[in-house]
Design an enzyme around this catalytic site. Structure first.
Site, PDB file in Angstrom:
ATOM      1  N   THR A 138       0.891  -1.142   0.056  1.00 21.96           N
ATOM      2  CA  THR A 138       0.053   0.030  -0.158  1.00 21.96           C
ATOM      3  C   THR A 138       0.889   1.072   0.199  1.00 21.96           C
ATOM      4  OG1 THR A 138      -1.678  -1.250   1.207  1.00 21.96           O
ATOM      5  CG2 THR A 138      -1.801   1.249   1.275  1.00 21.96           C
ATOM      6  N   GLY A 177       2.668  -2.690   8.664  1.00 22.98           N
ATOM      7  CA  GLY A 177       3.240  -2.998   9.719  1.00 22.98           C
ATOM      8  C   GLY A 177       4.551  -3.241  10.176  1.00 22.98           C
ATOM      9  N   GLU A 420      -6.012  -5.840   4.146  1.00 21.26           N
ATOM     10  CA  GLU A 420      -6.348  -6.948   3.340  1.00 21.26           C
ATOM     11  C   GLU A 420      -7.319  -6.985   2.401  1.00 21.26           C
ATOM     12  OE1 GLU A 420      -3.333  -8.615   4.155  1.00 21.26           O
ATOM     13  OE2 GLU A 420      -3.726  -9.024   2.182  1.00 21.26           O
TER      14      GLU A 420
HETATM   15  C1  LIG Z   1      -2.970 -12.094  12.165  1.00 24.08           C
HETATM   16  C2  LIG Z   1      -3.551 -11.546  10.847  1.00 24.08           C
HETATM   17  C3  LIG Z   1      -2.904 -10.217  11.053  1.00 24.08           C
HETATM   18  C4  LIG Z   1      -3.154  -9.587   9.525  1.00 24.08           C
HETATM   19  C5  LIG Z   1      -2.432  -8.266   9.337  1.00 24.08           C
HETATM   20  C6  LIG Z   1      -2.470  -7.656   7.948  1.00 24.08           C
HETATM   21  C7  LIG Z   1      -1.802  -6.395   7.642  1.00 24.08           C
HETATM   22  C8  LIG Z   1      -2.468  -5.797   6.429  1.00 24.08           C
HETATM   23  C9  LIG Z   1      -1.620  -5.992   5.374  1.00 24.08           C
HETATM   24  C10 LIG Z   1      -2.401  -5.439   3.969  1.00 24.08           C
HETATM   25  O1  LIG Z   1      -3.315  -4.590   4.031  1.00 24.08           O
HETATM   26  S1  LIG Z   1      -1.399  -5.715   2.445  1.00 24.08           S
HETATM   27  C11 LIG Z   1      -2.260  -5.060   1.472  1.00 24.08           C
HETATM   28  C12 LIG Z   1      -3.598  -5.504   1.153  1.00 24.08           C
HETATM   29  N1  LIG Z   1      -3.980  -4.933  -0.041  1.00 24.08           N
HETATM   30  C13 LIG Z   1      -5.146  -5.382  -0.859  1.00 24.08           C
HETATM   31  O2  LIG Z   1      -5.727  -6.443  -0.528  1.00 24.08           O
HETATM   32  C14 LIG Z   1      -5.601  -4.667  -2.295  1.00 24.08           C
HETATM   33  C15 LIG Z   1      -6.763  -4.946  -2.613  1.00 24.08           C
HETATM   34  N2  LIG Z   1      -6.878  -4.877  -3.956  1.00 24.08           N
HETATM   35  C16 LIG Z   1      -6.791  -5.899  -4.810  1.00 24.08           C
HETATM   36  O3  LIG Z   1      -6.558  -6.982  -4.543  1.00 24.08           O
HETATM   37  C17 LIG Z   1      -6.930  -5.555  -6.417  1.00 24.08           C
HETATM   38  O4  LIG Z   1      -6.453  -4.418  -6.745  1.00 24.08           O
HETATM   39  C18 LIG Z   1      -8.354  -6.014  -6.875  1.00 24.08           C
HETATM   40  C19 LIG Z   1      -9.265  -5.074  -6.082  1.00 24.08           C
HETATM   41  C20 LIG Z   1      -8.624  -7.284  -6.789  1.00 24.08           C
HETATM   42  C21 LIG Z   1      -8.504  -5.529  -8.296  1.00 24.08           C
HETATM   43  O5  LIG Z   1      -7.355  -6.176  -9.093  1.00 24.08           O
HETATM   44  P1  LIG Z   1      -6.812  -5.861 -10.446  1.00 24.08           P
HETATM   45  O6  LIG Z   1      -6.639  -4.317 -10.516  1.00 24.08           O
HETATM   46  O7  LIG Z   1      -5.918  -6.719 -11.160  1.00 24.08           O
HETATM   47  O8  LIG Z   1      -8.116  -5.913 -11.399  1.00 24.08           O
HETATM   48  P2  LIG Z   1      -9.186  -7.048 -11.792  1.00 24.08           P
HETATM   49  O9  LIG Z   1      -9.249  -6.845 -13.189  1.00 24.08           O
HETATM   50  O10 LIG Z   1     -10.345  -6.928 -10.837  1.00 24.08           O
HETATM   51  O11 LIG Z   1      -8.582  -8.471 -11.581  1.00 24.08           O
HETATM   52  C22 LIG Z   1      -7.814  -8.930 -12.507  1.00 24.08           C
HETATM   53  C23 LIG Z   1      -7.827 -10.433 -12.339  1.00 24.08           C
HETATM   54  O12 LIG Z   1      -7.091 -10.830 -11.087  1.00 24.08           O
HETATM   55  C24 LIG Z   1      -8.052 -11.611 -10.562  1.00 24.08           C
HETATM   56  N3  LIG Z   1      -7.638 -11.361  -9.100  1.00 24.08           N
HETATM   57  C25 LIG Z   1      -7.543 -10.371  -8.540  1.00 24.08           C
HETATM   58  N4  LIG Z   1      -7.140 -10.526  -7.133  1.00 24.08           N
HETATM   59  C26 LIG Z   1      -6.795 -11.776  -7.190  1.00 24.08           C
HETATM   60  C27 LIG Z   1      -6.262 -12.623  -6.080  1.00 24.08           C
HETATM   61  N5  LIG Z   1      -5.796 -12.152  -4.787  1.00 24.08           N
HETATM   62  N6  LIG Z   1      -6.075 -13.837  -6.247  1.00 24.08           N
HETATM   63  C28 LIG Z   1      -6.424 -14.479  -7.550  1.00 24.08           C
HETATM   64  N7  LIG Z   1      -6.814 -13.754  -8.489  1.00 24.08           N
HETATM   65  C29 LIG Z   1      -7.068 -12.257  -8.343  1.00 24.08           C
HETATM   66  C30 LIG Z   1      -9.437 -10.990 -10.908  1.00 24.08           C
HETATM   67  O13 LIG Z   1     -10.435 -12.193 -10.348  1.00 24.08           O
HETATM   68  C31 LIG Z   1      -9.270 -10.937 -12.202  1.00 24.08           C
HETATM   69  O14 LIG Z   1      -9.704 -12.173 -12.688  1.00 24.08           O
HETATM   70  P3  LIG Z   1     -10.321 -12.203 -13.955  1.00 24.08           P
HETATM   71  O15 LIG Z   1     -11.674 -11.858 -13.758  1.00 24.08           O
HETATM   72  O16 LIG Z   1      -9.791 -11.135 -15.060  1.00 24.08           O
HETATM   73  O17 LIG Z   1     -10.273 -13.792 -14.589  1.00 24.08           O
HETATM   74  C1  LIG Z   2      -4.724  -1.336  10.581  1.00 28.46           C
HETATM   75  C2  LIG Z   2      -4.068  -1.355   9.116  1.00 28.46           C
HETATM   76  C3  LIG Z   2      -2.957  -2.238   8.943  1.00 28.46           C
HETATM   77  C4  LIG Z   2      -2.534  -2.288   7.502  1.00 28.46           C
HETATM   78  N1  LIG Z   2      -1.267  -2.968   7.314  1.00 28.46           N
HETATM   79  C5  LIG Z   2      -0.833  -3.085   5.841  1.00 28.46           C
HETATM   80  C6  LIG Z   2       0.208  -3.691   5.560  1.00 28.46           C
HETATM   81  O1  LIG Z   2       0.979  -4.198   6.483  1.00 28.46           O
HETATM   82  N2  LIG Z   2       0.879  -3.712   4.447  1.00 28.46           N
HETATM   83  C7  LIG Z   2       0.188  -3.256   3.268  1.00 28.46           C
HETATM   84  O2  LIG Z   2       0.572  -2.932   2.235  1.00 28.46           O
HETATM   85  N3  LIG Z   2      -0.973  -2.409   3.555  1.00 28.46           N
HETATM   86  C8  LIG Z   2      -1.560  -2.270   4.957  1.00 28.46           C
HETATM   87  N4  LIG Z   2      -2.902  -1.466   5.042  1.00 28.46           N
HETATM   88  C9  LIG Z   2      -3.299  -0.795   4.047  1.00 28.46           C
HETATM   89  C10 LIG Z   2      -4.703  -1.697   3.444  1.00 28.46           C
HETATM   90  O3  LIG Z   2      -4.306  -2.613   2.796  1.00 28.46           O
HETATM   91  C11 LIG Z   2      -5.347  -0.499   2.922  1.00 28.46           C
HETATM   92  O4  LIG Z   2      -5.843   0.480   3.715  1.00 28.46           O
HETATM   93  C12 LIG Z   2      -6.551  -0.945   2.045  1.00 28.46           C
HETATM   94  O5  LIG Z   2      -6.231  -1.968   1.003  1.00 28.46           O
HETATM   95  C13 LIG Z   2      -7.472  -0.110   1.385  1.00 28.46           C
HETATM   96  O6  LIG Z   2      -6.687   0.879   0.793  1.00 28.46           O
HETATM   97  P1  LIG Z   2      -6.963   2.532   0.982  1.00 28.46           P
HETATM   98  O7  LIG Z   2      -6.639   2.658   2.477  1.00 28.46           O
HETATM   99  O8  LIG Z   2      -5.794   3.126   0.153  1.00 28.46           O
HETATM  100  O9  LIG Z   2      -8.236   2.814   0.536  1.00 28.46           O
HETATM  101  P2  LIG Z   2      -8.698   3.373  -0.836  1.00 28.46           P
HETATM  102  O10 LIG Z   2      -8.378   2.230  -1.817  1.00 28.46           O
HETATM  103  O11 LIG Z   2      -8.339   4.683  -1.033  1.00 28.46           O
HETATM  104  O12 LIG Z   2     -10.080   3.133  -0.875  1.00 28.46           O
HETATM  105  C14 LIG Z   2     -10.895   4.038   0.273  1.00 28.46           C
HETATM  106  C15 LIG Z   2     -12.383   3.734  -0.251  1.00 28.46           C
HETATM  107  O13 LIG Z   2     -12.686   4.166  -1.501  1.00 28.46           O
HETATM  108  C16 LIG Z   2     -13.763   3.154  -1.999  1.00 28.46           C
HETATM  109  N5  LIG Z   2     -13.280   2.296  -2.962  1.00 28.46           N
HETATM  110  C17 LIG Z   2     -11.819   2.184  -3.495  1.00 28.46           C
HETATM  111  N6  LIG Z   2     -11.862   1.438  -4.628  1.00 28.46           N
HETATM  112  C18 LIG Z   2     -13.278   1.053  -4.870  1.00 28.46           C
HETATM  113  C19 LIG Z   2     -13.671   0.272  -5.614  1.00 28.46           C
HETATM  114  N7  LIG Z   2     -12.848  -0.397  -6.859  1.00 28.46           N
HETATM  115  N8  LIG Z   2     -15.067   0.072  -6.008  1.00 28.46           N
HETATM  116  C20 LIG Z   2     -15.674   0.798  -5.130  1.00 28.46           C
HETATM  117  N9  LIG Z   2     -15.240   1.612  -4.003  1.00 28.46           N
HETATM  118  C21 LIG Z   2     -13.884   1.777  -3.988  1.00 28.46           C
HETATM  119  C22 LIG Z   2     -13.969   1.902  -0.513  1.00 28.46           C
HETATM  120  O14 LIG Z   2     -14.968   2.623   0.136  1.00 28.46           O
HETATM  121  C23 LIG Z   2     -12.545   2.450   0.206  1.00 28.46           C
HETATM  122  O15 LIG Z   2     -12.989   2.278   1.689  1.00 28.46           O
HETATM  123  C24 LIG Z   2      -3.099  -1.739   6.310  1.00 28.46           C
HETATM  124  C25 LIG Z   2      -4.288  -0.675   6.704  1.00 28.46           C
HETATM  125  C26 LIG Z   2      -4.838  -0.658   8.094  1.00 28.46           C
HETATM  126  C27 LIG Z   2      -5.988  -0.011   8.396  1.00 28.46           C
END
Ligand SMILES: CCCCCCC/C=C/C(=O)SCCNC(=O)CCNC(=O)[C@H](O)C(C)(C)COP(=O)(O)OP(=O)(O)OC[C@H]1O[C@@H](n2cnc3c(N)ncnc32)[C@H](O)[C@@H]1OP(=O)(O)O
Ligand SMILES: Cc1cc2nc3c(=O)[nH]c(=O)nc-3n(C[C@H](O)[C@H](O)[C@H](O)COP(=O)(O)OP(=O)(O)OC[C@H]3O[C@@H](n4cnc5c(N)ncnc54)[C@H](O)[C@@H]3O)c2cc1C
Length: 652
Positions: A138, A177, A420
């Site tokens: 992110t 994190g 996530e």
């Molecule tokens: C003890 C537990 C502690 C936990 C701590 C955790 C702390 C937090 C960590 C984090 O937050 S890490 C960062 C997390 N960030 C995200 O999850 C980002 C979310 N966004 C996405 O995953 C992608 O941007 C999206 C929203 C899925 C969009 O993907 P994209 O831009 O590629 O566009 P699409 O056209 O929608 O997808 C393309 C194609 O790929 C398939 N796909 C997407 N994601 C996945 C996946 N994870 N695995 C498998 N396939 C995936 C999707 O279905 C599309 O497939 P087709 O429809 O084209 O066949």
């Molecule tokens: C406690 C915490 C721990 C985290 N730890 C990590 C980490 O360890 N590593 C890491 O990489 N990231 C981490 N993150 C980041 C986290 O993965 C992002 O916050 C999350 O993916 C959402 O992205 P963003 O915050 O940029 O919100 P944005 O992507 O800007 O989205 C903001 C809002 O816009 C709307 N939106 C966005 N896209 C769409 C769409 N396609 N369609 C409809 N609505 C939409 C939704 O309402 C969304 O809530 C952490 C976040 C938190 C809160």
């Protein structure tokens, strides 16, 4: 994982409410009895900096103890799971663990995205904690749309290195994190450029800090992002690159590669890059269950202790547990704990089976796994966050006390709705796959979680008071909503909208359809699990599990009454039957309520709650906790003479 039987002999339970739950043979005492893992001062009275320092101290001791157990042959991954999870982990580190990401995302990404050689190079170092990593995906400007990430990794064939750079402030990594001051390495997700072409986002291992001095390396701008709603010792950080060079083999090349001359070798599927995110989403369903269990224990035990008001004028104040509205706040959440636990267990097994297939290059089941992980993470975390808040509110003013541990639990669980993958975004991912399957049903019967789409729409579902009917009605409703959304998509396209605009304009319906689909899976897994248990447990336990299943199902149905009236044969009078059914179940569950939450088997040290303690001495604990406030160390605070007294005198 051996099953253990937990017996709760509380008075108001049918003699023995024996709940067969699988418990990890985990030595809780080894951790909870260690005085060094207890804070001398309640964390809420520490500064932001002190909270972090105390968390690092505890986290290092915690993992040292886990590694000790491992070296003694007393468990492995299960122990890590316990200390990282919402139970023991959040009891010892209630404000978050600054090293979590090392185990939950850094190491799994090395394993999932690294070649065998890279795993040999990095994984032992990571397991030994010679290096501490995080997962930096992110950015300040992008979290959801990862194809829009701005950090770049440009390949230099002359030196066989990648040059990492943050071209803008919004390109700075933001949130990872442990990134602020704890990790010295990270998996960095960046846009890969080689031979002048961008090949999209890829994972790279980057050293951030000197392994001896921990000083940031040249070109690394790094720090902590500041205070948050909760998890304030997780050390979420920011990271900017100023042309930082890393060797070519620091790109994790299991799926795609860059050869020494800069040639790019495509991955069999671009989706494999997203693997780590599926893993964590799967894990989060279990954590949703754990946090909801914790809050359910606290609120239910407190509701058995707290007496308030009168039901009848000539009777003493009753337990608030006897108010039906209180039961309605508590018992569906208790049922959800079981539902999410069973869904989490099933999803974990499914994930492991499909991950093994991926290792053999078989990708067929990846799309359904992705869609299922998305919807179960979204539904379970949203319901758990809503449930924890409802349970806090059910405890009145004392639920608002930090000493109840409900506010902290809410801070932890609500974050899961965002990280996530933000829940709305994930539901849309599931909707994307549902619509795709709806538009081409030829293979839908091969998909365990979606095969109902082949027949549900045209299947008669005459109302009956049964879980089987609820499942059939949910399936028919999900199919109906997907069908209607698909028709609206097509109508919008026929009117000249692009498919993308039509998708956006239909997205409210699509999110709703995905949510109902998710609830269908959860009820069905709950049903299958209870059916499986019935032949193995006592008649009493079977009855209680059936009551919980029915309560979860009828509550899920009542959340969908509008859609049931639109998409099934149900009539208004049937909804009244459902409401009466729910009220009957609340009354049936009431005698076992405390026994049920006891069966979650969380010790007082894990609950960390003055309201949820096993012995019920709530008021003494609340009062004793209040004495720990530094303000109570002296009867008159210095602000009286500095400010208050002059203020009062000035008014006279
Ligand atoms: C003890 C537990 C502690 C936990 C701590 C955790 C702390 C937090 C960590 C984090 O937050 S890490 C960062 C997390 N960030 C995200 O999850 C980002 C979310 N966004 C996405 O995953 C992608 O941007 C999206 C929203 C899925 C969009 O993907 P994209 O831009 O590629 O566009 P699409 O056209 O929608 O997808 C393309 C194609 O790929 C398939 N796909 C997407 N994601 C996945 C996946 N994870 N695995 C498998 N396939 C995936 C999707 O279905 C599309 O497939 P087709 O429809 O084209 O066949
Ligand atoms: C406690 C915490 C721990 C985290 N730890 C990590 C980490 O360890 N590593 C890491 O990489 N990231 C981490 N993150 C980041 C986290 O993965 C992002 O916050 C999350 O993916 C959402 O992205 P963003 O915050 O940029 O919100 P944005 O992507 O800007 O989205 C903001 C809002 O816009 C709307 N939106 C966005 N896209 C769409 C769409 N396609 N369609 C409809 N609505 C939409 C939704 O309402 C969304 O809530 C952490 C976040 C938190 C809160």
């Amino acid at each position: 994982m051996s099953a253990k039987v937990v017996v709760s002999k509380r008075r108001n339970v049918n003699r023995q409410a024996i709940f067969l739950i699988t418990l990890w043979p985990f030595p809780e005492d080894f951790f909870l009895s260690d005085p060094e893992l207890k804070s001398k001062v309640p964390l809420e009275y520490l500064s932001h900096k002190e909270k972090y320092e105390e968390a690092v101290r505890k986290a290092c001791l915690l993992f040292r103890k886990v590694i000790q157990l491992q070296n003694e042959g007393k468990g492995g991954m299960d122990n890590f799971r316990e200390v990282l999870g919402g139970q023991l982990g959040s009891a010892i580190l209630p404000d978050g663990n600054p090293i979590t990401l090392h185990y939950v995302m850094f190491i799994p990404t090395l394993m999932g995205q690294g070649t065998i050689e890279q795993q040999a190079e990095w994984i032992q170092k990571a397991w030994n904690c010679d290096i501490i990593g995080t997962y930096a995906q992110t950015e300040l400007g992008h979290g959801t749309f990862i194809r829009g990430l701005e950090t770049v990794a440009k390949y230099d064939p002359k030196t066989e290195e990648f040059v990492l750079h943050s071209p803008t402030l919004t390109a700075y990594k933001w949130w990872p994190g442990g990134l602020g001051h704890s990790a010295n390495y990270a998996v960095v997700v960046a846009q890969l450029y080689t031979q002048g072409k961008c090949h999209g986002i890829h994972p790279f291992v980057v050293q951030l800090r000197d392994e001896e001095t921990h000083e940031p390396l040249p070109g690394i701008k790094i720090g902590e992002i500041g205070c948050k709603l909760g998890m304030n010792s997780t050390n979420n950080g920011y990271l900017g690159f100023d042309n930082v060079r890393i060797p070519r083999n620091y790109m994790l090349m299991k799926n795609s590669q860059v050869l020494p001359d800069g040639t790019y070798v495509k991955s069999p599927s671009s989706k494999l890059t997203y693997g780590t995110m599926i893993f964590v989403r799967v894990v989060l369903v279990q954590d949703a269950a754990t946090y909801l269990k914790k809050a359910s224990i606290i609120a239910t035990r407190y509701s058995a202790i707290r007496h308030q008001s009168q039901i009848k004028p000539d009777q003493p104040e009753p337990q608030i547990l006897d108010y039906v509205t209180q039961q309605y706040k508590l018992f569906p959440n208790i049922a959800s704990c079981f539902a999410f636990q069973y869904a989490a267990t099933w999803l974990w097994d499914t994930y492991n089976n499909i991950t093994e297939e991926l290792e053999t290059g078989q990708l067929d089941n990846l799309p359904e796994l992705h869609a299922t992980a998305c919807v179960l993470k979204a539904v379970s975390t949203a319901d758990a966050a809503q449930g924890v808040e409802m349970l806090r509110l059910a405890c009145g003013g004392h639920g608002y006390m930090t000493a109840s541990n409900l506010p902290s639990t809410y801070g932890l669980v609500t974050a899961m709705c965002t990280y996530e993958g933000e829940n709305t975004v994930l539901l849309l991912q599931t909707a994307r796959f549902l619509v795709k399957m709806w538009q081409n049903k030829t293979n839908v019967y091969k998909l365990p979680t979606m095969k109902y789409l082949a027949t549900a729409l045209n299947r008669a579902t005459p109302f009956e008071k049964s879980v089987e009917w609820v499942i059939a009605a949910l399936q028919k409703t999900a199919a109906g909503k997907i069908d209607l959304a698909n028709r609206h998509l097509n109508e919008r396209v026929a009117k000249g909208q692009s498919y993308e605009d039509a998708w956006n304009n239909t997205s409210i319906e699509l999110v709703s359809a995905a949510e109902v689909h998710g609830r269908t899976i959860i009820v069905e897994q709950f049903y299958n699990t209870v059916q499986g248990y019935k032949s193995r447990v006592s008649k009493e336990l079977g009855t209680v599990l059936e009551q919980l299943l029915q309560l979860y199902a009828v509550n899920a149905a009542l959340r969908c009454t509008g859609d049931f009236l639109r998409f099934t044969e149900v009539l208004g009078k049937d909804i009244t039957v459902l409401q009466t059914w729910l009220e009957e179940l609340l009354s049936q569950i009431r005698p076992n309520a405390v026994g049920l939450v006891d069966s979650f088997d969380m010790r007082d040290e894990i609950l960390s709650s003055a309201l949820g303690c096993y012995d019920g001495n709530v008021y003494e604990r609340l009062f004793n906790e209040a004495q720990k406030s530094p303000l109570n160390a002296e009867p008159v605070n210095k602000s009286y003479n500095l400010y208050l007294k002059p203020f009062i005198k000035a008014q006279l």
